[in-house]
Design a protein around this motif. Structure first.
Motif, PDB file in Angstrom:
ATOM      1  N   GLU A  32       0.881  -1.165   0.000  1.00 38.01           N
ATOM      2  CA  GLU A  32       0.000   0.000   0.000  1.00 38.01           C
ATOM      3  C   GLU A  32       0.919   1.215   0.000  1.00 38.01           C
ATOM      4  O   GLU A  32       1.677   1.423   0.954  1.00 38.01           O
ATOM      5  N   VAL A  33       0.859   1.995  -1.059  1.00 41.83           N
ATOM      6  CA  VAL A  33       1.855   3.033  -1.297  1.00 41.83           C
ATOM      7  C   VAL A  33       1.251   4.427  -1.164  1.00 41.83           C
ATOM      8  O   VAL A  33       0.182   4.714  -1.715  1.00 41.83           O
ATOM      9  N   TYR A  34       1.982   5.270  -0.451  1.00 36.77           N
ATOM     10  CA  TYR A  34       1.688   6.695  -0.410  1.00 36.77           C
ATOM     11  C   TYR A  34       2.847   7.412  -1.097  1.00 36.77           C
ATOM     12  O   TYR A  34       3.980   7.367  -0.637  1.00 36.77           O
ATOM     13  N   GLY A  35       2.546   8.046  -2.235  1.00 36.50           N
ATOM     14  CA  GLY A  35       3.529   8.890  -2.892  1.00 36.50           C
ATOM     15  C   GLY A  35       3.381  10.312  -2.391  1.00 36.50           C
ATOM     16  O   GLY A  35       2.316  10.699  -1.890  1.00 36.50           O
ATOM     17  N   THR A  36       4.424  11.093  -2.512  1.00 35.03           N
ATOM     18  CA  THR A  36       4.348  12.484  -2.078  1.00 35.03           C
ATOM     19  C   THR A  36       4.918  13.397  -3.151  1.00 35.03           C
ATOM     20  O   THR A  36       5.737  12.993  -3.974  1.00 35.03           O
ATOM     21  N   SER A  37       4.480  14.639  -3.113  1.00 35.25           N
ATOM     22  CA  SER A  37       4.972  15.645  -4.042  1.00 35.25           C
ATOM     23  C   SER A  37       4.769  17.027  -3.450  1.00 35.25           C
ATOM     24  O   SER A  37       3.716  17.316  -2.875  1.00 35.25           O
ATOM     25  N   ARG A  38       5.770  17.871  -3.600  1.00 33.02           N
ATOM     26  CA  ARG A  38       5.654  19.249  -3.111  1.00 33.02           C
ATOM     27  C   ARG A  38       4.759  20.078  -4.029  1.00 33.02           C
ATOM     28  O   ARG A  38       3.980  20.914  -3.566  1.00 33.02           O
ATOM     29  N   ARG A  39       4.859  19.831  -5.336  1.00 36.34           N
ATOM     30  CA  ARG A  39       4.123  20.647  -6.299  1.00 36.34           C
ATOM     31  C   ARG A  39       2.732  20.119  -6.607  1.00 36.34           C
ATOM     32  O   ARG A  39       1.970  20.759  -7.311  1.00 36.34           O
ATOM     33  N   GLY A  40       2.419  18.948  -6.105  1.00 35.11           N
ATOM     34  CA  GLY A  40       1.141  18.346  -6.424  1.00 35.11           C
ATOM     35  C   GLY A  40       1.266  17.441  -7.629  1.00 35.11           C
ATOM     36  O   GLY A  40       2.089  17.659  -8.511  1.00 35.11           O
ATOM     37  N   ALA A  41       0.458  16.407  -7.670  1.00 32.25           N
ATOM     38  CA  ALA A  41       0.554  15.415  -8.735  1.00 32.25           C
ATOM     39  C   ALA A  41      -0.233  15.855  -9.960  1.00 32.25           C
ATOM     40  O   ALA A  41      -1.263  16.517  -9.867  1.00 32.25           O
ATOM     41  N   LYS A  42       0.280  15.496 -11.140  1.00 33.83           N
ATOM     42  CA  LYS A  42      -0.454  15.731 -12.375  1.00 33.83           C
ATOM     43  C   LYS A  42      -1.674  14.815 -12.414  1.00 33.83           C
ATOM     44  O   LYS A  42      -1.642  13.707 -11.888  1.00 33.83           O
ATOM     45  N   PRO A  43      -2.763  15.273 -13.038  1.00 34.45           N
ATOM     46  CA  PRO A  43      -3.962  14.420 -13.137  1.00 34.45           C
ATOM     47  C   PRO A  43      -3.636  13.106 -13.839  1.00 34.45           C
ATOM     48  O   PRO A  43      -2.827  13.061 -14.758  1.00 34.45           O
ATOM     49  N   GLY A  44      -4.269  12.054 -13.391  1.00 42.10           N
ATOM     50  CA  GLY A  44      -4.033  10.754 -14.015  1.00 42.10           C
ATOM     51  C   GLY A  44      -4.373   9.634 -13.049  1.00 42.10           C
ATOM     52  O   GLY A  44      -4.383   9.822 -11.829  1.00 42.10           O
ATOM     53  N   LYS A  45      -4.632   8.484 -13.609  1.00 38.04           N
ATOM     54  CA  LYS A  45      -4.984   7.327 -12.803  1.00 38.04           C
ATOM     55  C   LYS A  45      -3.733   6.681 -12.241  1.00 38.04           C
ATOM     56  O   LYS A  45      -2.800   6.366 -12.974  1.00 38.04           O
ATOM     57  N   ARG A  46      -3.688   6.488 -10.938  1.00 36.53           N
ATOM     58  CA  ARG A  46      -2.545   5.864 -10.286  1.00 36.53           C
ATOM     59  C   ARG A  46      -3.017   4.723  -9.398  1.00 36.53           C
ATOM     60  O   ARG A  46      -4.149   4.712  -8.929  1.00 36.53           O
ATOM     61  N   SER A  47      -2.108   3.799  -9.162  1.00 37.42           N
ATOM     62  CA  SER A  47      -2.418   2.684  -8.271  1.00 37.42           C
ATOM     63  C   SER A  47      -1.960   2.986  -6.852  1.00 37.42           C
ATOM     64  O   SER A  47      -1.917   2.094  -6.010  1.00 37.42           O
ATOM     65  N   PHE A  48      -1.618   4.247  -6.581  1.00 35.86           N
ATOM     66  CA  PHE A  48      -1.205   4.647  -5.242  1.00 35.86           C
ATOM     67  C   PHE A  48      -1.732   6.046  -4.970  1.00 35.86           C
ATOM     68  O   PHE A  48      -2.032   6.803  -5.885  1.00 35.86           O
ATOM     69  N   GLU A  49      -1.849   6.363  -3.693  1.00 34.79           N
ATOM     70  CA  GLU A  49      -2.379   7.667  -3.285  1.00 34.79           C
ATOM     71  C   GLU A  49      -1.251   8.679  -3.148  1.00 34.79           C
ATOM     72  O   GLU A  49      -0.138   8.348  -2.730  1.00 34.79           O
ATOM     73  N   MET A  50      -1.524   9.924  -3.505  1.00 35.90           N
ATOM     74  CA  MET A  50      -0.549  10.998  -3.369  1.00 35.90           C
ATOM     75  C   MET A  50      -0.892  11.888  -2.176  1.00 35.90           C
ATOM     76  O   MET A  50      -2.063  12.217  -1.953  1.00 35.90           O
ATOM     77  N   LEU A  51       0.135  12.263  -1.434  1.00 31.04           N
ATOM     78  CA  LEU A  51      -0.005  13.185  -0.313  1.00 31.04           C
ATOM     79  C   LEU A  51       0.877  14.409  -0.553  1.00 31.04           C
ATOM     80  O   LEU A  51       1.965  14.285  -1.117  1.00 31.04           O
ATOM     81  N   PRO A  52       0.440  15.578  -0.113  1.00 30.64           N
ATOM     82  CA  PRO A  52       1.300  16.765  -0.231  1.00 30.64           C
ATOM     83  C   PRO A  52       2.441  16.688   0.785  1.00 30.64           C
ATOM     84  O   PRO A  52       2.222  16.311   1.945  1.00 30.64           O
ATOM     85  N   LEU A  53       3.646  17.022   0.349  1.00 30.77           N
ATOM     86  CA  LEU A  53       4.800  16.965   1.246  1.00 30.77           C
ATOM     87  C   LEU A  53       5.939  17.790   0.681  1.00 30.77           C
ATOM     88  O   LEU A  53       6.337  17.614  -0.472  1.00 30.77           O
ATOM     89  N   ASP A  54       6.462  18.680   1.490  1.00 27.93           N
ATOM     90  CA  ASP A  54       7.655  19.461   1.166  1.00 27.93           C
ATOM     91  C   ASP A  54       8.764  19.004   2.109  1.00 27.93           C
ATOM     92  O   ASP A  54       8.697  19.256   3.314  1.00 27.93           O
TER      93      ASP A  54
END
Length: 285
Positions: A32-54
């Motif tokens: 079970e994967v949590y990805g992170t991104s400071r700038r926010g994720a581009k729209p699109g279907k992913r098999s993992f959830e994105m969280l905001p993180l700097d």
């Protein structure tokens, strides 16, 4: 698996490139994967959830880690991938402020994430930390000194940390890719103190970088290596990722220093004036 459910993985810098490939590969493997991104994720279907993180913010790091713990109660794998580079330039062409900026993300960001996650792994009595390093963690990069310095720092920190934590059920590994075909170079920070003396060298290095990126391996190579390190019963400290990275690791280990230096200079054409450099395809030295 941890006996309760799927293993929980947290991957920084997962909106694109290596981080996205790693998060996708881990999800395919059952994490079970949590990805992170400071700038926010581009729209699109992913098999993992994105969280905001700097990763440069203590508060942001603590908030993201706390959110994962609130949801799942554990973190089994941390992949420290977030980072950026400076466009080819002489070492003296970056100010002290710029040097601090790249270390703040590439090295201190990794430390922030580690410090936030390790206490939870200690309480669990298990965990894996996989840091995305580079062949530039054991080789120099002329006109890329700051980035190479951050990756050398990651190597030393990771090796020391692994010794500290292995008796607590936690292992640390470094993944060492060479050039990967991603948009990493599109996010380069331009040197902020450019000098005319380095103009030709910058031109030559940018040309060479374009050549090697055109023939680079795919980020899936790194993703597969991360999964290998994360799932190994007896993980190694260092994993070279890809054919070129493995060749360079062997060269660094067994070749005389003079031969390594000569190979670097020849491959990067450091002794050839930029105006007379031939337009050749990339190759490994």
């Amino acid at each position: 698996m941890n006996g309760i459910g799927p293993k929980i993985a947290l991957v920084t810098g997962a909106s694109s490139g290596i981080g996205e490939a790693v998060a996708q590969r881990l999800a395919e493997a059952g994490y079970e994967v949590y990805g992170t991104s400071r700038r926010g994720a581009k729209p699109g279907k992913r098999s993992f959830e994105m969280l905001p993180l700097d990763v440069t913010s203590d508060e942001s790091v603590e908030a993201a880690v706390s959110e994962v713990m609130r949801r799942d109660g554990r973190i089994d794998l941390l992949v420290n991938n977030a980072g950026f580079g400076v466009a080819p330039a002489g070492a003296e062409e970056s100010s002290i402020e710029q040097a601090r900026s790249i270390f703040e993300t590439n090295f201190f960001g990794l430390i922030r994430m580690t410090r936030a996650v390790v206490p939870h792994m200690r309480r669990q009595g298990s965990g894996r930390i996989v840091n995305i390093g580079s062949v530039l963690g054991f080789l120099p990069m002329p006109y890329g000194a700051l980035y190479a310095a951050t990756k050398h720092a990651v190597e030393g920190y990771s090796e020391s940390l692994d010794h500290e934590l292995r008796t607590r059920g936690i292992r640390v590994s470094v993944i060492e890719p060479a050039y990967m075909r991603t948009s990493f170079d599109a996010n380069f920070m331009e040197a902020d103190a450019k000098l005319d003396e380095y103009r030709e060298a910058r031109t030559g290095m940018n040309k060479r970088l374009g050549e090697v990126m055109a023939t680079a391996e795919q980020p899936s190579v790194v993703a597969d290596t991360v999964l290998k390190a994360a799932s190994a019963t007896h993980p190694k400290l260092r994993y070279a990722a890809g054919k070129l990275a493995n060749r360079l690791r062997l060269l660094r280990r067994f070749a005389p220093q003079g031969l390594v230096d000569a190979g670097i200079r020849k491959d990067l054409r450091l002794d050839v004036p930029a105006a007379s450099q031939p337009n050749r395809t990339a190759r490994a030295f």
